[in-house]
Scaffold this motif. Structure first.
Motif, PDB file in Angstrom:
ATOM      1  N   ASP A  50      76.673  46.215  56.613  1.00  0.00           N
ATOM      2  CA  ASP A  50      75.286  46.676  56.678  1.00  0.00           C
ATOM      3  C   ASP A  50      74.896  46.949  58.133  1.00  0.00           C
ATOM      4  O   ASP A  50      74.084  46.221  58.725  1.00  0.00           O
ATOM      5  N   ASP A  53      71.383  46.600  59.298  1.00  0.00           N
ATOM      6  CA  ASP A  53      70.722  45.340  58.976  1.00  0.00           C
ATOM      7  C   ASP A  53      69.534  45.551  58.033  1.00  0.00           C
ATOM      8  O   ASP A  53      68.431  45.069  58.270  1.00  0.00           O
ATOM      9  N   SER A  54      69.793  46.281  56.957  1.00  0.00           N
ATOM     10  CA  SER A  54      68.733  46.559  55.988  1.00  0.00           C
ATOM     11  C   SER A  54      68.533  45.425  54.998  1.00  0.00           C
ATOM     12  O   SER A  54      67.599  45.470  54.190  1.00  0.00           O
ATOM     13  N   PRO A  63      67.684  38.587  60.426  1.00  0.00           N
ATOM     14  CA  PRO A  63      67.401  39.953  60.884  1.00  0.00           C
ATOM     15  C   PRO A  63      67.650  40.111  62.381  1.00  0.00           C
ATOM     16  O   PRO A  63      67.457  39.195  63.170  1.00  0.00           O
ATOM     17  N   ILE A  65      69.175  43.578  65.259  1.00  0.00           N
ATOM     18  CA  ILE A  65      70.065  44.722  65.430  1.00  0.00           C
ATOM     19  C   ILE A  65      70.261  44.969  66.911  1.00  0.00           C
ATOM     20  O   ILE A  65      69.458  44.527  67.744  1.00  0.00           O
ATOM     21  N   GLU A  79      66.307  51.261  63.670  1.00  0.00           N
ATOM     22  CA  GLU A  79      66.032  49.847  63.930  1.00  0.00           C
ATOM     23  C   GLU A  79      64.943  49.293  63.024  1.00  0.00           C
ATOM     24  O   GLU A  79      64.957  48.100  62.681  1.00  0.00           O
ATOM     25  N   SER A  82      65.553  47.043  59.931  1.00  0.00           N
ATOM     26  CA  SER A  82      65.746  45.619  60.199  1.00  0.00           C
ATOM     27  C   SER A  82      64.423  44.931  60.495  1.00  0.00           C
ATOM     28  O   SER A  82      64.110  43.875  59.940  1.00  0.00           O
ATOM     29  N   ARG A  83      63.625  45.537  61.366  1.00  0.00           N
ATOM     30  CA  ARG A  83      62.341  44.923  61.725  1.00  0.00           C
ATOM     31  C   ARG A  83      61.414  44.802  60.519  1.00  0.00           C
ATOM     32  O   ARG A  83      60.694  43.822  60.356  1.00  0.00           O
ATOM     33  N   ASP A  86      61.978  41.717  58.400  1.00  0.00           N
ATOM     34  CA  ASP A  86      61.998  40.437  59.094  1.00  0.00           C
ATOM     35  C   ASP A  86      60.815  39.572  58.637  1.00  0.00           C
ATOM     36  O   ASP A  86      59.652  39.928  58.869  1.00  0.00           O
ATOM     37  N   TYR A 196      76.753  47.491  66.071  1.00  0.00           N
ATOM     38  CA  TYR A 196      76.256  46.324  65.340  1.00  0.00           C
ATOM     39  C   TYR A 196      77.265  45.180  65.372  1.00  0.00           C
ATOM     40  O   TYR A 196      76.888  44.009  65.515  1.00  0.00           O
ATOM     41  N   ARG A 206      70.149  41.965  71.590  1.00  0.00           N
ATOM     42  CA  ARG A 206      69.375  42.346  70.428  1.00  0.00           C
ATOM     43  C   ARG A 206      68.258  43.303  70.845  1.00  0.00           C
ATOM     44  O   ARG A 206      67.665  43.160  71.910  1.00  0.00           O
TER      45      ARG A 206
END
Length: 355
Positions: A50, A53-54, A63, A65, A79, A82-83, A86, A196, A206
């Protein structure tokens, strides 16, 4: 006399002319099976790792990336998947660069609510609705607040996407098929996967967790602060979008989405400021568009409980201050601080007693 030749009497050259011989057929089958297996294996590996980072991988991880390579670079389109998932953040800022100057850390300090910036530069209503959907579907509890920047693309007659900056809708799609299809591209293997993996192994920093980045140094480096450039940038705005149809499809789509946001979530719609020459002359098509669009945005706010409209797209002393702007629609930190104060006042007023 029968001159025909039976199949059993054909020579080797005749038999080879009608089809592949045994070794070549086996080679083709082995090649096809191997190639298919390799592709399936690569896709399975990408799905497990992934690289954006989904949160879709069955391998659970916190979470985060990798940071972009260049200073001041942004890959927020990627990005923000991922955010947006979170759980550390209970509120989001959604929009494009015209709302980007709002700083999550300052809003948190003023309200006690952890904010994340899910801004996507150059995005329009379609991309921002996708980000809103992603943020909402990633919540296990209702968010405390959502801030949405409503600039001129939210005055469009229909939902629209940026014509120049492609957005990875597949990354924010509910469909796993769309996601897997999006993963299957060379750039993912060559760039994002190694980046990643480097982050997971501690070899890369990060990306900033709350998504904020300051655009003022970027514009300064491009020479926007020179008197000549500022004179040209803050003159009459010639890139004005006109919509005299009486239909504001982007605003209508937003109202439909907000109807599904839990009522305890405070929604603040912000019409960001523009320098006064970007407002349009009284009676002009631009001014008529703006007035009708403002009414449409007011209707969106009025149509949902716990929803507020902050309108800075007006002629006021702050929007006549040349030093407060970089160009017509990108403003400096001083204006952003005033907008943050307006937002904090609403959130502190609507804060539940036990929070």
């Amino acid at each position: 006399m029968n001159s025909s030749t039976s199949s059993s009497e054909r020579g080797p050259s005749q038999a080879g002319a009608t089809g592949w011989s045994g070794p070549w057929r086996r080679f083709a089958v082995i090649f096809m099976v191997s190639a298919t297996g390799g592709l399936v294996g690569v896709l399975a590996l990408l799905f497990l790792i992934d690289p954006f980072d989904s949160g879709r991988s069955p391998i659970s991880r916190a979470p985060g990336i990798a940071a972009p390579d260049a200073e001041n670079a942004t890959t927020s389109r990627l990005e923000n998947a991922s955010r947006g998932r979170d759980p550390a953040f209970q509120a989001a800022i959604i929009g494009n660069s015209r709302i980007q100057a709002l700083e999550p850390a300052r809003l948190r300090q003023a309200t006690g609510i952890p904010f994340v910036s899910l801004v996507v530069q150059a995005s329009r209503s379609r991309e921002q609705l996708a980000v809103l959907d992603w943020f909402m579907q990633s919540r296990t509890t209702p968010p405390r607040a959502i801030i949405i920047g409503l600039d001129m693309p939210w005055c469009d007659a229909r939902v629209s996407a940026s014509p120049t900056d492609p957005f990875p809708f597949w990354l924010y799609d509910r469909s796993p098929v769309a996601y897997i299809d999006g993963l299957f591209r060379y750039s993912v293997l060559a760039d994002y996967l190694p980046r990643y993996l480097g982050y997971l192994m501690g070899l890369r920093d990060r990306a900033r967790a709350d998504g904020y980045w300051d655009y003022e140094p970027v514009y300064a480096a491009l020479g926007y602060d020179t008197p000549e450039r500022r004179q040209a940038l803050l003159g009459p705005d010639t890139e004005i979008e006109i919509n005299l149809t009486g239909r504001f499809g982007a605003a209508e789509a937003l109202a439909e989405r907000l109807a599904y946001v839990p009522p305890e979530t405070t929604v603040i719609l912000v019409r960001p400021p523009v320098y006064v020459t970007g407002l349009g002359a009284p009676g002009s098509d631009m001014a008529r568009t703006d007035a009708a669009c403002r009414a449409a945005h007011e209707a969106v706010a009025a149509g949902r409980p716990n929803t507020y409209l902050i309108d800075w797209r007006v002629d006021r002393p702050e929007t006549r201050n040349r030093d407060a702007f970089i160009d017509h629609s990108h403003y400096r930190k001083g204006l952003a601080r005033l907008m943050e104060a307006d937002i904090a006042a609403i959130l502190n007023k609507t804060r539940p007693p036990d929070s």
